[in-house]
Enzyme design. Structure first.
Site, PDB file in Angstrom:
ATOM      1  N   ASP A   1      75.703  44.145   7.131  1.00 21.70           N
ATOM      2  CA  ASP A   1      76.193  44.288   5.763  1.00 21.70           C
ATOM      3  C   ASP A   1      75.029  44.147   4.780  1.00 21.70           C
ATOM      4  O   ASP A   1      74.238  43.204   4.897  1.00 21.70           O
ATOM      5  CB  ASP A   1      77.243  43.206   5.505  1.00 21.70           C
ATOM      6  CG  ASP A   1      77.861  43.284   4.121  1.00 21.70           C
ATOM      7  OD1 ASP A   1      77.576  44.254   3.400  1.00 21.70           O
ATOM      8  OD2 ASP A   1      78.635  42.373   3.778  1.00 21.70           O
TER       9      ASP A   1
ATOM     10  N   SER B   1      84.572  39.943  -0.092  1.00 22.08           N
ATOM     11  CA  SER B   1      83.665  40.706  -0.956  1.00 22.08           C
ATOM     12  C   SER B   1      83.709  40.173  -2.390  1.00 22.08           C
ATOM     13  O   SER B   1      83.395  39.011  -2.629  1.00 22.08           O
ATOM     14  CB  SER B   1      84.033  42.187  -0.886  1.00 22.08           C
ATOM     15  OG  SER B   1      83.040  42.987  -1.497  1.00 22.08           O
TER      16      SER B   1
ATOM     17  N   HIS C   1      80.781  46.244   6.215  1.00 21.39           N
ATOM     18  CA  HIS C   1      81.392  45.516   5.102  1.00 21.39           C
ATOM     19  C   HIS C   1      82.842  45.987   4.951  1.00 21.39           C
ATOM     20  O   HIS C   1      83.138  47.172   5.005  1.00 21.39           O
ATOM     21  CB  HIS C   1      80.615  45.828   3.828  1.00 21.39           C
ATOM     22  CG  HIS C   1      81.064  45.066   2.628  1.00 21.39           C
ATOM     23  ND1 HIS C   1      80.502  43.857   2.262  1.00 21.39           N
ATOM     24  CD2 HIS C   1      82.005  45.339   1.693  1.00 21.39           C
ATOM     25  CE1 HIS C   1      81.083  43.429   1.160  1.00 21.39           C
ATOM     26  NE2 HIS C   1      81.998  44.296   0.792  1.00 21.39           N
TER      27      HIS C   1
END
EC number: 3.1.1.79
Length: 802
Positions: A738, A470, A768
């Site tokens: 996602d 991320s 995610h």
């Protein structure tokens, strides 16, 4: 024949080299066969969608006829109405999904990686249609039974009808993106006023239906109980946060006080929607850090792999020298982090399954920072293992605002065992207290320190991998770009899991999924990026001024004044960050004169070219600067051996695709944007269709439109070609569902277009942040194993024993 449900990518593992099919002279024939198969598959999928829709419509009409004949009762009337709504929405949704399916293949990375936001949106809508089809069949089979739970089935049908209505709106928005975007582009490009209007319209859509009974319907069933627990904990935490003005002193008990939210999904959905709209980034920081409470972190460590070394180190803010890769006899000075708060230590965590040479040295022990009982996790063995050839430098995720290496320690311990290599995880400073570029400075400083002192970490440093998820994936890319700009060693490869590569305010088909994503709603993403960009969110514009009182008004106005000053400072700062500015001059220095350069000088400036236009032709490390007032009179100079960033295009050119796509951009008519600007966003919906709007009132959402978010060291997708060509091999593991999927697809397409080595693997049915859920179910374990396999490929390590 492919299943009708297989419209999304699967977890893809590369076959061993010995088993790969050699194309040879048959390559052209195979390409033609692939195109024919893809065309047949698209036709089959569209036919299956039509069959599904017609089956649902037939069942809805049958149930409508039955319940309309049951008299004038309220329940019968509502059931008749809900099936009429299902019929209407299904018939309206089918042509929109068919249009998206017909063009989705144009946005894939390649034929082996069928993944992009359009495919994901179609799959999500089909999941909703499938659930309604199953429920309609159940109702048709059991509606006469005395055990038929009318109220329960009615509530579930109404919830999924609301979800289907909103998905139809998203399909129309995706169609709008198709008409306004450049060919092959997933992100909107063009007039910022158009995208601002688009996002303002989008955020008014009702979201609560996705957080109640329909929560996580698009994910694998094993994930849904976890999401329900998280949602109950979130709304309970939100109530505690409201009562506690500081919002910080929260205990784990606040997660288990939401009984009424557990038994009332509609109430939970409404409260969830209120929270994501109204609570600021400090709430999300506190909630995401809940796993670091001593009780929860202790439980997580008890269930994780036992390692010999887990030590928190504090790296002092001391400058050191690094050799240049172009000429090892020349050095560059790596200064400690300076941005915003001045020099300060950087925390890192060393994790190693075995105790290796150097890890118990006195020199390393001098950096150890006590964590109480956790500092005793170093258990000496009679014999040390030799230094590993490999080293993994890890950067954690958390939206740039939350979590530490402790949050990610459970899966890092497993990595250390499976890879047989030490892992150094960086605890960078978090926004909004430490906005950009502080995190980048600290990660770059820690990376360089690890390269220089790898022997202390139990590694020879022959192979070094940067890994992150991320926000950490974003920092992996920017740290590598910065290492190349400084001329020091870049990592041998990058493994980025579901990275964020585009922080600019824009829209893409996968970003539309944030409407229903319980872990990454768009408003939360916006608040995190706004905090990272250094612009704290202001008060809600519709707040009741009378309730503030005199002191409240003073505090509000003072906060607004300070915000304006910060934004003004950000604009001033961006004059040095943006691609535009001053002409660079390089001067040579002797080998004995080190290159003194603040690590905060990380941003890209664009010197003026010889023809008076801005270009990057002569841009070198000298021009990478976040300059304060003291820098203007004493500008450091660099050695001629420092690598330049190479040529690029003017700052008005968008870098979303490589230069080979320039012809498409030039051929795109300008009339489209002008026409769409006149039509407005509302024209995305056909006449008579009205999606559900948010009942929480108008929502203020920061669109993080500050120019700083366009900086390549903040949004690497916007970096010029010459910068991206300095990256090492990149391996991306993304999630099909996602909202950040298009970040990965477009970044991989840019690298592929530049001839850079890149792989993209997309896992299905997972949200995610699946790395933090690695122990939850089989699907998350497989996805985590795929990340380990990518790291193993970078480090040239042998595969695990069969």
């Amino acid at each position: 024949m492919e299943s009708a449900w297989e419209t999304r990518p699967r977890v893809a593992f590369e076959a061993p080299a010995s088993k790969r099919v050699q194309e040879g002279s048959k390559s052209q024939r195979r390409r033609r066969w692939r195109k024919a198969r893809a065309k047949a598959s698209r036709l089959l999928q569209r036919m299956d969608l039509h069959t599904m829709t017609q089956s649902l419509v037939t069942l809805a009409e049958d149930n409508m006829a039955f319940f309309s004949s049951q008299g004038p009762g309220e329940t019968a009337r509502r059931l008749t109405g809900v099936f009429a709504g299902i019929r209407e929405q299904a018939l309206g949704l089918e042509p929109a999904l068919g249009r998206l399916l017909s063009v989705a293949h144009l946005f894939d990375l390649d034929t082996e990686t069928p993944a992009n936001g359009y495919r994901s949106l179609v799959h999500t809508a089909r999941c909703c249609l499938a659930h309604l089809l199953h429920k309609s069949r159940y109702v048709a089979s059991n509606r006469r039974s005395i055990f038929f739970r009318t109220s329960h089935n009615l509530a579930e049908l109404e919830a999924y009808l609301a979800a289907l209505t909103q998905l139809r709106a998203l399909a129309y928005y995706a169609q709008r993106l198709l008409t306004t975007n450049q060919p092959g582009r997933l992100f909107f490009e063009g007039d910022e006023r158009v995208i601002a209007d688009f996002l303002r319209e989008y955020v008014t859509l009702h979201k609560g239906c996705f957080y109640g009974r329909c929560l996580g319907f698009q994910f694998t069933p094993a994930i849904r109980p976890f999401l329900q627990t998280i949602s109950i904990g979130l709304v309970s935490f939100g109530e505690h946060y409201k009562r506690n003005e500081t919002g910080i002193s929260v205990t784990a008990s606040s997660l288990f006080t939401g009984g009424r939210f557990a038994i009332d999904p509609e109430l939970r959905g409404a409260e969830f929607e209120r929270i994501i709209q109204n609570l600021d980034v400090h709430f999300w920081k506190a909630f995401w850090n809940i796993t670091e409470i001593q009780v929860l972190s202790s439980l997580a460590n008890m269930a994780s792999t036992t390692v010999r070394v887990s030590r928190l180190l504090s790296l002092p803010p001391v400058a050191f020298e690094m050799p240049l890769t172009s000429d090892p006899e020349l050095t560059v000075t790596i200064s400690p982090p300076l941005a915003h708060t001045g020099p300060g230590p950087v925390l890192v965590r060393l994790i190693s399954y075995d105790l290796r040479e150097g890890q118990d040295s006195k020199e390393l022990s001098s950096f150890v920072r006590s964590e109480g009982p956790r500092s005793l996790e170093l258990r000496l063995r009679p014999q040390q293992a030799p230094r590993s050839r490999a080293l993994v430098v890890h950067i954690h995720g958390g939206g740039f605002v939350a979590q530490t290496s402790k949050s990610h320690e459970p899966y890092l311990k497993s990595w250390a065992q499976e890879l047989g290599a030490p892992i150094l995880s960086i605890d960078y400073s978090l926004a909004p207290e430490a906005p950009f570029p502080r995190a980048l400075e600290e990660c770059f400083y820690a990376y360089c320190w690890a390269v220089k002192h790898c022997a202390l970490l139990g590694s020879t440093g022959e192979r070094i991998c940067l890994a992150g998820d991320s926000a950490g994936g974003n920092l992996c890319f920017t740290v590598s770009l910065r290492a190349a700009a400084y001329g020091v060693r870049v990592p041998d490869g990058i493994m980025a899991a579901y990275p964020a590569t585009m922080l600019q305010s824009t829209a893409s088909p996968s970003r539309l999924l944030s409407l229903m994503d319980p872990l990454l709603p768009l408003s939360v993403l916006s608040k995190c990026v706004s905090a990272y960009a250094g612009a704290e969110t202001e008060d809600h514009p519709d707040s009741d001024q009378k309730a503030l009182g005199v002191m409240g008004l003073v505090q509000r106005d003072t906060a607004l004044l300070l915000r304006d000053l910060r934004l003004g400072a950000s604009s001033w700062l961006n004059s040095f960050l943006e691609l535009g500015g001053q002409k660079s001059h390089l001067k040579s220095v002797s080998k004995t004169e080190p290159m003194r350069r603040s690590v905060s000088e990380a941003a890209l400036t664009q010197p003026e070219g010889p023809l008076g236009t801005n270009s990057l032709k002569s841009l070198k490390l000298h021009d990478l600067g976040l300059r304060n007032s003291s820098d203007t009179t004493d500008t450091p100079e660099l050695s001629l051996s420092a690598e330049t960033l190479g040529p690029s295009a003017p700052s008005t050119i968008n870098f979303l695709l490589g230069s080979e796509d320039g012809s498409e951009m030039s051929e795109a008519p300008e009339e489209l944007n002008n026409k769409d600007r006149v039509r407005g966003v509302g024209a995305a919906f056909p006449e008579g269709f009205h999606p559900r709007r948010c009942s929480q009132g108008a929502m203020w959402m920061p669109l993080y439109s500050a120019p700083i978010v366009k900086n390549p060291f903040m949004s690497p997708l916007l970096a010029p070609d010459s910068m991206l060509q300095t990256l090492p091999p990149v391996h991306i593991v993304a999630c099909a569902l996602d909202p950040m999927l298009d970040d990965s697809v477009m970044f991989a397409r840019r690298l592929r277009g530049l001839g850079q080595p890149v792989t993209l693997r997309v896992v299905e049915d997972l949200p995610h942040g699946f790395l933090s859920l690695a122990a939850l179910c089989r699907e998350t374990r497989q996805a985590a194993a795929l990340c380990v396999e990518r790291i193993r490929l970078i480090l040239n390590l042998p595969g695990p024993p069969v």
